[in-house]
Design an enzyme around this catalytic site. Structure first.
Site, PDB file in Angstrom:
ATOM      1  N   HIS A   9       0.821  -1.205   0.000  1.00  0.00           N
ATOM      2  CA  HIS A   9       0.000   0.000   0.000  1.00  0.00           C
ATOM      3  C   HIS A   9       0.855   1.254   0.000  1.00  0.00           C
ATOM      4  CE1 HIS A   9      -2.591   3.240   1.430  1.00  0.00           C
ATOM      5  NE2 HIS A   9      -3.612   2.519   0.995  1.00  0.00           N
ATOM      6  N   GLU A  45       8.309   4.975  -3.127  1.00  0.00           N
ATOM      7  CA  GLU A  45       8.866   4.387  -4.339  1.00  0.00           C
ATOM      8  C   GLU A  45       9.630   3.137  -3.946  1.00  0.00           C
ATOM      9  OE1 GLU A  45      11.083   7.356  -6.511  1.00  0.00           O
ATOM     10  OE2 GLU A  45       9.216   8.050  -7.410  1.00  0.00           O
ATOM     11  N   LEU A  70      -4.653  -7.422   2.862  1.00  0.00           N
ATOM     12  CA  LEU A  70      -5.489  -8.425   3.496  1.00  0.00           C
ATOM     13  C   LEU A  70      -6.807  -8.598   2.738  1.00  0.00           C
ATOM     14  CD1 LEU A  70      -5.415 -10.325   5.891  1.00  0.00           C
ATOM     15  CD2 LEU A  70      -6.478  -8.541   7.273  1.00  0.00           C
ATOM     16  N   HIS A  75      -8.120  -0.143  -4.097  1.00  0.00           N
ATOM     17  CA  HIS A  75      -6.781  -0.298  -4.679  1.00  0.00           C
ATOM     18  C   HIS A  75      -6.653  -1.612  -5.440  1.00  0.00           C
ATOM     19  CE1 HIS A  75      -5.353   3.344  -3.034  1.00  0.00           C
ATOM     20  NE2 HIS A  75      -5.126   2.917  -1.802  1.00  0.00           N
TER      21      HIS A  75
END
Length: 144
Positions: A9, A45, A70, A75
């Site tokens: 993430h 990054e 999880l 996303h």
């Protein structure tokens, strides 16, 4: 040559990226994939496109993208597939999920990556309520 790209993430704090990097190192040590790299969804990054370009430049002909998340969410279901150029959903209304907390998301550019001819891209699901996750949760609950 096969590459595993783990997607984290990302966070303003270093912990999120560090854990995903540690997972990648442990997977590398098992010698299953020719290449194991990490790409971050936001804040940090390397970005997902940077990482995919890196593994393709290194000779990967199959790139397996696995989110280290999880649960499924915006996303895993929309943003990452868009970056991979495989999103098939309806994009009307744009970014319309709401958070009950104040912060501005800093998403990396979601322009789709260029996948050259002859390179296979595979996108996998997040972890979910796998029994192995249950064991970890119970260990943590027991102070382990």
């Amino acid at each position: 040559m096969e590459a595993l790209v783990l997607v984290g993430h990302g966070s303003r704090l270093p912990h999120s990226k560090n854990v995903v990097m540690e997972v990648a190192e442990k997977i590398k040590a098992r010698n299953i994939y020719d290449i194991v790299e990490v790409g971050m969804m936001e804040f940090n990054e390397p970005t997902i496109p940077q990482t995919i370009k890196k593994v393709i430049d290194a000779g990967a002909k199959k790139v397996i993208v696995t989110p280290v998340f999880l649960a499924p969410g915006n996303h895993t279901e929309r943003d990452i597939p868009k970056i991979l150029g495989i999103y098939e959903g309806d994009d009307e209304g744009g970014h319309h999920h709401h958070h009950d907390h104040e912060h501005h998301h800093h998403h990396h550019d979601t322009t789709a990556v260029e996948i050259p001819e002859g390179v296979e891209l595979v996108y996998r699901k997040p972890m979910g309520a796998d029994d192995r996750i249950i064991d970890i949760v119970l260990d943590r609950a027991n102070g382990l």
